[in-house]
Design an enzyme around this catalytic site. Structure first.
Site, PDB file in Angstrom:
ATOM      1  N   ASP A  86      -5.597  -3.038  -2.585  1.00  0.00           N
ATOM      2  CA  ASP A  86      -7.029  -2.960  -2.939  1.00  0.00           C
ATOM      3  C   ASP A  86      -7.265  -3.442  -4.370  1.00  0.00           C
ATOM      4  OD1 ASP A  86      -5.402  -0.721  -2.863  1.00  0.00           O
ATOM      5  OD2 ASP A  86      -7.009   0.746  -2.717  1.00  0.00           O
ATOM      6  N   LYS A 133       0.878  -1.182   0.000  1.00  0.00           N
ATOM      7  CA  LYS A 133       0.000   0.000   0.000  1.00  0.00           C
ATOM      8  C   LYS A 133       0.908   1.222   0.000  1.00  0.00           C
ATOM      9  CE  LYS A 133      -4.077   1.947   0.232  1.00  0.00           C
ATOM     10  NZ  LYS A 133      -5.069   1.878  -0.858  1.00  0.00           N
TER      11      LYS A 133
END
Ligand code: NAD
Length: 333
Positions: A204, A171
């Site tokens: 994600d 991330k």
């Protein structure tokens, strides 16, 4: 005879590890199980969450297999699983996820491996509660060494298993420092493995792609929390938690265990699927050089799973844990 430490765990742990033991015995596996437990069971019986005798047994045997152990949610003691991983520095959690013939899901061709960093990140145990300000800080500590050794593990696994691509999951768009450290490890280590491709994806985006096109992934390497979540997600792609196996691997000790937890909702009902722990046991047999027995049990398991009627409820069948175990034993010959 080879000694292996066996931790039955709690919840469905004793049911699924017993099934594994029965099958291994019927297949002629020459292992002496050194049984030691941990968690709430030993706290009640021996006054300790992790008895010294368990640590000594793993230290001596170097190989262990465990059933799941319950961790109280939002309170109580620190996860026994995390404590064991940190104590023996089992930094690499290897979880193969493969479509199984006979088990129907939306996907037919999934064949990937999740390699999860197992000792750092949000699982470092660095949490502080400020009573005055009513603030909880959970510190995610990532080290350069930790990132490099898990990324190296992924590349070495790829090379040893003739796999082509390693995808780093992170991330780094938000967690600039931790993400950059992880990506830097990829940049450095990948230079030593020109025969293996490398790419990276933000967590994600990875989740979205896994639930739409999981066939396109090969090896996924990621930090602790992302790896934990992706493991359950990927187990769901191929039939659920009842079939997903894994290894916690360090430099000296290997601890084999299923991905699933103690499943309190079905514990004691005799309906748990022991496949994940049997698969973990098969990986353990290969680790100690017992490939022939591993192949024999693997074939019997595969044959049993192809007949839905012989499977447990989570896979759409009606068999109890005991019946499923007996079908596998019958299929050994
Ligand atoms: P879980 O994995 O125990 O169960 C999630 C769901 O999957 C439940 O509906 C359960 O019935 C089902 N399931 C799991 N294993 C199955 C099997 N072998 N056969 C059939 N169905 C199965 O997750 P949870 O309920 O979130 O966690 C329960 C406890 O387990 C918690 O205390 C958690 O901390 C612990 N846990 C331990 C480990 C471990 O020991 N390695 C791993 C994960 C969770």
């Amino acid at each position: 005879m080879r000694k292996v430490t066996l931790i039955p765990g709690d919840g469905i742990g004793p049911e699924v590890t017993n099934a594994m033991k029965e099958i291994f015995k019927a297949a002629g596996v020459q292992i002496e199980w050194e049984e030691e437990n941990a968690g709430i069971t030993t706290l009640e019986q021996q006054g300790e969450l992790i008895p010294q005798s368990l640590l000594d047994s793993i230290e001596k045997n170097k190989v262990a297999i465990k059933g799941p152990i319950t961790t109280p949610i939002g309170k109580g003691f620190k996860s026994i699983n995390i404590q064991l991983r940190q104590h023996f520095d089992l930094f690499s959690n290897i979880r193969p996820i493969k479509s199984i013939k006979g088990i129907e899901t939306r996907f037919t061709n999934v064949d990937l491996v999740i390699i999860r960093e197992n000792t750092e990140g949000l699982y470092s145990g660095l949490e502080v509660w400020d009573e005055h300000l009513q603030i909880a800080d959970s510190i995610s500590r990532i080290t350069r060494l930790g990132c490099e050794r898990i990324v190296r593990e992924a590349f070495e696994y790829a090379r040893a298993n003739k796999r082509k691509r390693v995808t780093l999951v992170h991330k780094a768009n938000i967690l600039k420092l931790a993400g950059a450290t992880f990506l830097k490890a990829g940049e450095v280590i990948s230079k030593e493995f020109p025969d293996v491709l490398m790419d990276d994806l933000i967590i994600d985006n990875m989740c979205m792609q896994l639930v739409t096109k999981p066939e396109k992934f090969d090896i996924i390497v990621t930090t602790n929390l992302f790896g934990d979540i992706l493991s359950d997600l990927c187990a769901g792609l191929v039939g659920g938690l009842g079939i997903a196996a894994g290894i916690n691997m360090g430099k000296e000790v290997a601890l084999f265990e299923a991905v699933h937890g103690s499943a309190p909702d079905i514990a004691g009902k005799g309906i748990a699927n022991p496949t994940a722990v049997i698969e973990s046991g098969i990986m353990m047999l290969r680790h100690i050089g017992e490939d022939k027995r591993a192949d024999k049990i693997s074939l019997a398991l595969e044959k049993t799973l192809q007949n839905k009627q012989q499977c447990t409820g989570d896979l759409g069948g009606k068999a109890t844990t005991k019946e499923f175990t007996n079908y596998i034993i019958n299929n050994l010959n």
